[in-house]
Design a protein around this motif. Structure first.
Motif, short mmCIF file in Angstrom:
data_model
loop_
_atom_site.label_atom_id
_atom_site.label_comp_id
_atom_site.label_asym_id
_atom_site.label_seq_id
_atom_site.Cartn_x
_atom_site.Cartn_y
_atom_site.Cartn_z
N THR B 50 71.34 30.19 45.05
CA THR B 50 69.94 30.09 44.65
C THR B 50 69.29 28.82 45.18
O THR B 50 68.09 28.78 45.37
CB THR B 50 69.77 30.11 43.12
OG1 THR B 50 70.58 29.09 42.58
CG2 THR B 50 70.14 31.44 42.54
N LEU B 57 69.89 38.81 45.85
CA LEU B 57 70.84 39.01 44.75
C LEU B 57 71.87 40.11 45.04
O LEU B 57 73.06 39.93 44.79
CB LEU B 57 70.07 39.32 43.46
CG LEU B 57 70.91 39.42 42.20
CD1 LEU B 57 71.66 38.13 41.91
CD2 LEU B 57 70.05 39.80 41.01
N GLU B 90 64.41 47.43 35.09
CA GLU B 90 64.51 45.99 34.94
C GLU B 90 65.96 45.54 35.08
O GLU B 90 66.88 46.29 34.75
CB GLU B 90 64.01 45.58 33.56
CG GLU B 90 62.52 45.65 33.41
CD GLU B 90 62.11 45.34 31.99
OE1 GLU B 90 62.00 44.16 31.68
OE2 GLU B 90 61.94 46.27 31.20
N PHE B 91 66.13 44.30 35.50
CA PHE B 91 67.49 43.83 35.77
C PHE B 91 68.35 43.81 34.50
O PHE B 91 69.54 44.11 34.55
CB PHE B 91 67.48 42.44 36.42
CG PHE B 91 68.85 42.00 36.79
CD1 PHE B 91 69.48 42.52 37.92
CD2 PHE B 91 69.56 41.11 36.00
CE1 PHE B 91 70.77 42.16 38.25
CE2 PHE B 91 70.85 40.74 36.33
CZ PHE B 91 71.46 41.27 37.46
N CYS B 124 68.78 36.86 37.13
CA CYS B 124 67.48 37.28 37.68
C CYS B 124 66.37 36.79 36.79
O CYS B 124 66.41 37.01 35.57
CB CYS B 124 67.46 38.81 37.78
SG CYS B 124 65.89 39.46 38.32
N GLY B 125 65.39 36.13 37.37
CA GLY B 125 64.26 35.65 36.59
C GLY B 125 63.10 35.31 37.50
O GLY B 125 63.30 35.07 38.69
N SER B 126 61.90 35.31 36.95
CA SER B 126 60.74 35.00 37.78
C SER B 126 60.43 33.51 37.78
O SER B 126 59.67 33.03 38.61
CB SER B 126 59.52 35.79 37.29
OG SER B 126 59.30 35.51 35.93
N ASP B 127 61.02 32.79 36.84
CA ASP B 127 60.80 31.35 36.77
C ASP B 127 62.03 30.64 37.36
O ASP B 127 63.10 30.62 36.76
CB ASP B 127 60.60 30.94 35.30
CG ASP B 127 60.15 29.49 35.17
OD1 ASP B 127 60.59 28.67 35.99
OD2 ASP B 127 59.37 29.20 34.26
N LEU B 128 61.86 30.06 38.54
CA LEU B 128 63.01 29.52 39.26
C LEU B 128 63.66 28.34 38.54
O LEU B 128 64.87 28.19 38.54
CB LEU B 128 62.58 29.08 40.66
CG LEU B 128 62.09 30.20 41.57
CD1 LEU B 128 61.64 29.66 42.91
CD2 LEU B 128 63.17 31.23 41.77
N LEU B 130 63.65 27.73 35.32
CA LEU B 130 64.38 28.26 34.17
C LEU B 130 65.65 28.97 34.62
O LEU B 130 66.72 28.80 33.99
CB LEU B 130 63.47 29.23 33.40
CG LEU B 130 64.00 29.75 32.08
CD1 LEU B 130 64.20 28.63 31.09
CD2 LEU B 130 63.05 30.80 31.50
N GLN B 131 65.55 29.72 35.70
CA GLN B 131 66.73 30.46 36.17
C GLN B 131 67.87 29.51 36.54
O GLN B 131 69.02 29.75 36.20
CB GLN B 131 66.37 31.35 37.37
CG GLN B 131 67.51 32.29 37.72
CD GLN B 131 67.25 33.12 38.98
OE1 GLN B 131 66.22 32.99 39.62
NE2 GLN B 131 68.20 33.97 39.31
N ARG B 132 67.51 28.43 37.23
CA ARG B 132 68.56 27.47 37.63
C ARG B 132 69.20 26.85 36.40
O ARG B 132 70.41 26.66 36.34
CB ARG B 132 67.95 26.39 38.52
CG ARG B 132 67.65 26.95 39.87
CD ARG B 132 67.72 25.89 40.97
NE ARG B 132 67.44 26.56 42.21
CZ ARG B 132 66.32 26.43 42.90
NH1 ARG B 132 65.37 25.63 42.47
NH2 ARG B 132 66.13 27.09 44.01
#
Lengths: 317, 176
Positions: B50, B57, B90-91, B124-128, B130-132
């Motif tokens: 990422t 993904l 959705e994931f 999987c997330g739209s907010d990078l 937060l995802q990290r």
């Protein structure tokens, strides 16, 4: 058409709404999703909103409202569940998806020392559908050929009037070759992935068989790199005008390479207000100007002028 | 048939079944440890992906699956296919289906199973940002779970095997 790939990248409720409303993919130009706001579409050159039954409604207050979860779900589909793969593009406020469609986005920007670090809580999406109109440049191309060579050409049009679409088709025709003009090697500096609509490095639009695309690279740098590495006979670039492009443009012009470029503007007088363009016009750099307009429809050629700014073609009013 | 041989054969069978039961208990502990270790390695790999190479993904999952030998491989391949084909919605739903169908909670234990399900938000997330953060937390959590599972396997695994053998001997003594 309902059920085609494009509909599949929208959240299920939005997708169902479009299918219920009989929205046809080929007439759909833009989809705007804003969390908490009505769904707006640009459809057949008009803005429409749909109610819960998928029917167009006159008052947007009756329209179906987009929920935050739907924006998130759409983002998952748009990015192929891999938003991190588009991090650099997201910082610029847009990314390109398969099919060459452009997704503009907005949300909370995190900036540090004047530079954007990331965009979080994305809650506004503007999906602009790529419409490649094959053959739209065929009537124009003969005016751009002089003694078997492509002329240095500047396409002038206001936003949304089809300059990128015309340039894309010109690239394809010049690259493939037409009667009277054998195919040329074309280099494309596609800074915003609008011409090729590249997704993960592969152009989604047909730009011809002899075309090399430098995707996502700043225009000035891209033109110089193409010139050094790919030996193009024609270089195409979208939306010139900034002083940063000047040096690269000069390099292209004095290297025996032909240039096809576009610029925002509704008339020659207007574009002369841009210092770089004015200097180039005064220097008689461009041999052809193609002016586009909205009448009778978007993408109509209003005029084609030669380097002396004399009209050589006048479109229907 | 000689009664002695009959008893000896019965005793042998009893011993073997008790011993194998102990070994199978040990194997289950080892499998649990391996599953958690493979998940941990996958999350660490995705952390790198990422922020550096940015492989999509589905491709990262397929590459991750190639390094796995347990059920994790099946989970990742199933999810990767659904993601690539974009046919699972959705994931979170894709991940749930993959984990329920290909893994099953009896292999991992309830705590680890819930942790695996919850890792969907990290994958999987739209907010990078937060995802990290979630990926990092996920990797840390799996590191702890893997450490526990390893200790379990090292201590209880051998114990189960020995207990199985001892139980077999005990039964033999009773029957003989």
């Amino acid at each position: 058409m309902p059920g085609d790939d494009f509909f599949g990248i929208l959240a299920d409720p939005v997708q169902n709404l479009l299918i219920k409303g009989g929205i046809q993919r080929e007439y759909l130009q833009e989809v705007r999703l804003r969390a908490g706001s009505p769904l707006f579409l640009r459809y057949q050159n008009r803005e429409i909103s749909l109610n819960r039954d998928g029917q167009p409604c006159r008052d947007w207050k009756d329209a179906y409202r987009i929920r935050m979860e739907e924006v998130r779900e759409t983002l998952e589909y748009l990015s192929g569940y891999s938003m991190y793969a588009f991090e650099d593009e997201v910082k610029q406020g847009y990314f390109t998806i398969p099919g060459g469609h452009r997704v503009g986005l907005a949300g909370k920007v995190v900036a540090e020392e004047g530079r954007i670090q990331c965009v979080r809580q994305i809650s506004f999406l503007n999906i602009r559908l790529s419409h490649q109109i094959l053959g739209c440049a065929e009537p124009v191309l003969p005016f751009l050929i002089q003694e078997g060579q492509v002329s240095h050409t500047l396409i002038v049009s206001p936003p949304g009037a089809g300059k990128t679409t015309l340039l894309r088709d010109l690239i394809r025709l010049i690259s493939n070759g037409v009667p009277g003009l054998p195919g040329r090697n074309v280099g494309v500096a596609d800074e915003r992935s609008e011409l090729g609509g590249a997704y993960l490095g592969v152009p989604q639009n047909d730009l011809g068989v002899r075309t090399d695309v430098l995707d996502g690279c700043p225009k000035g740098l891209g033109m110089t790199m193409l010139l050094r590495s790919m030996a193009p006979q024609v270089i195409a670039v979208d939306e010139i005008g900034s002083e940063r492009d000047a040096e690269a443009l000069e390099n292209v012009l004095y290297s025996g390479c032909k240039i096809l470029a576009t610029v925002h503007g509704s008339s020659l007088e207007e574009i002369k207000k841009k210092p770089l363009i004015r200097r180039m016009m005064e220097g008689r750099v461009f041999e052809r100007y193609v002016l586009l307009g909205f009448s009778p429809r978007a993408g109509s050629v209003r005029k084609i002028l030669n380097g002396q700014e004399e009209t050589i073609f006048c479109g229907k009013p | 048939m000689n009664p002695f041989f009959l008893r000896a054969a019965g005793a042998l069978l009893l011993f073997a079944s008790c011993f194998l039961f102990g070994v199978s208990c040990e194997t289950r502990l080892k499998r649990r440890w391996m599953i958690l270790r493979e998940f941990l390695e996958f999350f660490r790999y995705l952390e790198r992906e990422t922020s550096r190479r940015r492989t999509p993904l589905w491709e990262a999952m397929e590459l991750g699956a190639n390094r796995c030998r347990t059920e994790v491989r099946e989970v990742l391949l199933f999810a990767a296919e659904q993601v690539r084909e974009r046919k699972g919605g959705e994931f979170v739903r894709i991940w749930e289906t993959a984990v329920f169908e290909k893994l099953g909670r009896d292999l991992t234990g309830e705590e680890a199973f819930q942790a695996i399900l919850q890792s969907a938000g990290a994958l999987c997330g739209s907010d990078l940002v937060l995802q990290r953060e979630l990926l990092s937390q996920c990797a840390d959590r799996f590191a702890l779970l893997e450490e526990d599972a390893r200790k379990d396997y090292r201590s209880r695994g051998t114990l189960f095997r020995r207990l199985g053998a001892a139980a077999g001997i005990f039964l033999i003594l009773i029957f003989l």
